[in-house]
Structures are given as structure tokens and as C-alpha cells.
Design an enzyme around this catalytic site. Structure first.
Site, PDB file in Angstrom:
ATOM      1  N   ASP A 145      -3.328 -18.040   2.128  1.00 12.86           N
ATOM      2  CA  ASP A 145      -4.360 -18.997   1.409  1.00 12.86           C
ATOM      3  C   ASP A 145      -4.978 -20.054   2.509  1.00 12.86           C
ATOM      4  OD1 ASP A 145      -1.889 -20.012   1.061  1.00 12.86           O
ATOM      5  OD2 ASP A 145      -2.548 -21.152  -0.802  1.00 12.86           O
ATOM      6  N   ASP A 158      -5.340  -6.610   5.838  1.00 18.31           N
ATOM      7  CA  ASP A 158      -6.345  -5.765   5.592  1.00 18.31           C
ATOM      8  C   ASP A 158      -7.690  -6.809   5.373  1.00 18.31           C
ATOM      9  OD1 ASP A 158      -8.224  -4.113   4.556  1.00 18.31           O
ATOM     10  OD2 ASP A 158      -7.000  -3.444   2.806  1.00 18.31           O
ATOM     11  N   LYS A 206       3.221 -15.652   2.666  1.00 20.97           N
ATOM     12  CA  LYS A 206       3.284 -16.565   1.559  1.00 20.97           C
ATOM     13  C   LYS A 206       4.373 -16.673   1.164  1.00 20.97           C
ATOM     14  CE  LYS A 206       0.650 -18.031  -1.962  1.00 20.97           C
ATOM     15  NZ  LYS A 206      -0.034 -19.463  -1.647  1.00 20.97           N
ATOM     16  N   TYR A 263       0.850  -1.290  -0.064  1.00 20.33           N
ATOM     17  CA  TYR A 263      -0.013   0.066  -0.046  1.00 20.33           C
ATOM     18  C   TYR A 263       0.854   1.284   0.008  1.00 20.33           C
ATOM     19  CZ  TYR A 263      -4.060  -2.831   1.046  1.00 20.33           C
ATOM     20  OH  TYR A 263      -4.960  -3.936   0.843  1.00 20.33           O
ATOM     21  N   ASP A 296     -10.777  -8.246   8.197  1.00 23.49           N
ATOM     22  CA  ASP A 296     -12.222  -8.261   7.729  1.00 23.49           C
ATOM     23  C   ASP A 296     -12.861  -9.724   7.746  1.00 23.49           C
ATOM     24  OD1 ASP A 296     -12.340  -5.768   7.108  1.00 23.49           O
ATOM     25  OD2 ASP A 296     -12.691  -5.597   5.363  1.00 23.49           O
TER      26      ASP A 296
END
Ligand code: NAD
Length: 359
Positions: free
Chosen positions: A225, A249, A193, A144, A253
Site C-alpha cells: 500500500d 501485476d 504485505k 493466480y 501497471d
């Protein structure tokens, strides 16, 4: 007796209503435990755009830099949606505040209260009657904030965003997670990852280094994942999750959706030392603004996190959490968490009942 200076940013939509209730609860805590909370209210978001033409006026930023911590409601709404992104309430005010104040650690507890366990979309045999996960998300680095741009590629226009992390940034957020785990169940799951990404390989190596300073904490690693699956398959596996900005992020959520009630979840964004910004995870809910039906509990619990993480007032933070639990156990509900057989109350009434419990 403590004396604490809090910059209050009520923001837009339901912001003013829910923050007012969190302030009342802090007043009640102050009276009972003999602390003085000095509130300095400033404009932010759409409210600031309307009054001064910018989403984060200089005097708001100054007040935020010169206080002990910040209590924020929420910003944004359809009225300001079509502005250029640097003028929009979310990017122009919130992202800038995070960066300017160095708020690199985002703590988001995903908690299911026993009284609300039926609100979870997960089957009761998996979720049990409660859940308590803390997601620690890196907030000022990664993709970001990385290099970005457009260029001509083999097939025409390309766009790119770079995910880059320094060892320093990873160790810093890992330390936050391990410190938090020491106050909880002493388990950390680091999500990356690293089977694919170089930045994740560094992430994992740095987290393992930090873990050496916390021999009591059990560390495991999960690919993002798999973590997304395990959160719904076996959420009780998790105590503290630590992860990068973009993975955090998404994962935070998902974790909050598992609780089934967006109006209940607080958050903290911390910098070095004790400074922090505290806000509910939900937005400004323009659809219910000014109707006295918004749930103020996420904001009230955010104030509780402020007492715990910025002021070190653990007994006072416990008192807020206990008051919320008691009020839920007694059957009081705002419309978003209402079910048959419980007592429906508005924003103000919910705030008043919680404040009463603290007194
Ligand atoms: P939202 O969280 O505001 O609302 C989603 C849904 O949840 C709505 O139906 C809303 O009524 C409900 N809801 C949210 N908080 C509630 C509460 N406390 N009590 C009862 N119901 C509640 O998300 P959205 O609708 O996607 O966004 C609305 C505006 O908020 C947008 O402008 C968005 O950009 C902004 N936003 C701001 C923040 C922030 O300030 N940190 C975060 C997310 C969204």
C-alpha cells in the site's frame, strides 16, 4: 558471429505490424554486428483460433520449446472475447505459454525518455526529465496459480483463492532482481504485505537471505500500500522493484502509467538460463489495427531486451536503445506520443527510421 533461432508470434490486432518492425530492426542489428537471426513464425491467439480452432496449437508450443527465445506481439480482440476462458487468447495461449515454458520472472522497465517527459501525468518537479525503474514480478506462483474454489460458508456461497509461496520460488525471483540491480544502480526494493500475510513474511525472510550474496546492493522493504503511494509521490526512490505475482501485476501497471506512454514499454519473461519471451506490455489494440499508426517502439525495445537478457549481446541492445532515443530526440512520433512541433510518422516509417539509425 552468432546464430540465433527466434520463434515469432505476431498474434492479433496490431501484433503483425509492430512485430514486423522489430524484425526489421533485428535484421539491421544482424547486418551491422554480423549475427544471423533465424525467424520461425507461428500462429497464436485469435489468429490460431481462426486457423486451427485452438489459441495455442501444438506446433506453436513445440517451436517455442525448441528455440533460443520468443518474440511476441499481442493477442486477443472482441471477436474471441466470448469464448470460455481456457479457449480465450490471453488465458489459453499466454498463461499456458508462461507455465509450460517456466517463465517465472517478468521484467518490466518503466522508462521515461527525456524527449517524452511531458507525457507523464506526474508533475515535472517530481518526475524530473527522466525515470528508469525495473519491476521484477514473480510470474508463475502465488494467488493466480494457488488452490481455488467455491464452498458453502456461514452466509452461503463463498469463493477463495490461496496465496502460497515457497522459499524456493521467492529466492529464485529475488536472485533475478539482485542480478539485474548489479547491472543498474544497485538498489532493490522488495514489496510485500508482511504486516498481515504469512506468505509475505516468508517472502521478506527469503529476500533478506538472498541479499547476503549481494553485499553491494542496497535492499529496502515496502508494504504494497505504501509502495503504491510512493510510486506517484517519489518515483525516483526506486531502481529495481521485486514483488509477487499479484502485487507485481498492479504495481507494474501503475509504474507504466507514470511514464504516460503505453506504446513505449517493453517486457521480458524469463525462465532459468537464458531463455525468454519478449513482448510489449500493451495489448493488441484492435481499435487501431491495420491502420499503420501503432507505435512499434515497445516491441522494438522488447527485441533489445532479448539481445541483452537471452543472447548477452549488450552492445547490440545498447545500439537499439540509443537508436530509439536518437529518433525521439530528432522529433519523430507515432500519433500516440505526438505533440505539436514534432513530426508525425506511421508504424512502418518509425521502424524504418530506427533501423536506419542502427545501420
Ligand atoms: P490495449 O493495450 O490493446 O489498448 C489500450 C489503448 O492503448 C487503446 O486505445 C490502444 O489503441 C492503445 N495502444 C495500445 N498499444 C498501442 C501502441 N503500440 N501504439 C499506439 N496505441 C496503442 O488494451 P485493451 O484495449 O484493454 O485490450 C485490447 C485487446 O488486447 C484485448 O483483447 C485484451 O485482452 C488484449 N490484451 C492482450 C495483451 C497481451 O497480448 N499481452 C495484454 C493486454 C491486453
Amino acid at each position: 558471429m552468432g546464430n540465433y533461432n527466434i520463434t515469432v508470434l505476431k498474434g492479433d490486432g496490431i501484433g503483425p505490424d509492430i512485430v514486423a518492425e522489430a524484425m526489421n530492426v533485428l535484421e539491421a542489428v544482424g547486418k551491422k554486428y554480423n549475427h544471423k537471426f533465424n525467424f520461425n513464425e507461428k500462429l497464436v491467439g485469435g489468429a490460431a483460433l481462426d486457423a486451427c480452432g485452438v489459441p495455442l496449437p501444438d506446433d506453436t508450443l513445440e517451436a517455442c520449446k525448441n528455440c533460443d527465445s520468443i518474440l511476441l506481439g499481442a493477442v486477443g480482440g472482441p471477436k474471441w472475447d466470448n469464448l470460455p476462458s481456457n479457449m480465450r487468447p490471453e488465458a489459453g495461449a499466454l498463461l499456458r505459454l508462461r507455465k509450460e515454458l517456466g517463465l517465472y520472472a517478468n521484467l518490466r522497465p518503466a522508462i521515461i525518455h527525456k524527449a517524452l517527459s511531458s507525457a507523464s501525468p506526474i508533475k515535472p518537479e517530481i518526475i524530473g526529465d527522466s525515470l528508469d525503474i525495473l519491476v521484477v514480478r514473480e510470474l508463475t506462483g502465488g494467488i493466480y496459480f494457488g488452490e481455488r474454489g467455491h464452498r458453502e460458508g456461514k452466509y452461503g456461497e463463498e469463493a477463495y483463492d490461496v496465496e502460497a509461496y515457497s522459499e524456493f520460488e521467492v529466492k529464485r525471483i529475488a536472485k533475478t532482481a539482485f542480478e539485474a540491480a548489479m547491472k543498474r544502480n544497485k538498489r532493490v526494493t522488495s514489496i510485500d504485505k508482511s504486516n498481515v500475510l504469512e506468505s509475505s513474511k516468508l517472502w521478506r525472510k527469503a529476500v533478506i537471505e538472498v541479499a547476503k550474496d549481494y553485499p553491494e546492493v542496497e535492499l529496502d522493504h515496502m508494504y504494497v500500500d505504501n509502495a503504491a503511494m510512493q510510486l506517484v509521490r517519489n518515483p525516483k526512490h526506486f531502481d529495481v522493484i521485486v514483488t509477487s505475482n499479484i502485487f507485481g501485476d498492479i504495481i507494474s501497471d501503475e509504474a507504466s502509467q507514470i511514464t504516460g506512454s503505453i506504446g513505449m514499454l517493453p517486457s521480458a519473461s524469463l525462465s532459468d538460463g537464458a531463455f525468454g519471451m519478449y513482448e510489449p506490455i500493451h495489448g493488441s489494440a484492435p481499435d487501431i489495427a491495420g491502420m499503420d499508426i501503432a507505435n512499434p517502439i515497445a516491441t522494438i525495445l522488447s527485441a533489445g531486451m532479448m539481445l541483452r537478457y537471452s543472447f548477452g549481446l549488450n552492445a547490440e541492445a545498447d545500439a537499439i536503445e540509443a537508436a530509439v532515443t536518437e529518433v525521439l530526440d530528432a522529433g519523430y512520433r507515432t500519433p500516440d506520443i505526438y505533440s505539436e512541433g514534432t513530426t508525425k510518422v506511421g508504424t512502418k516509417e518509425m521502424g524504418r527510421i530506427i533501423s536506419e539509425k542502427i545501420k
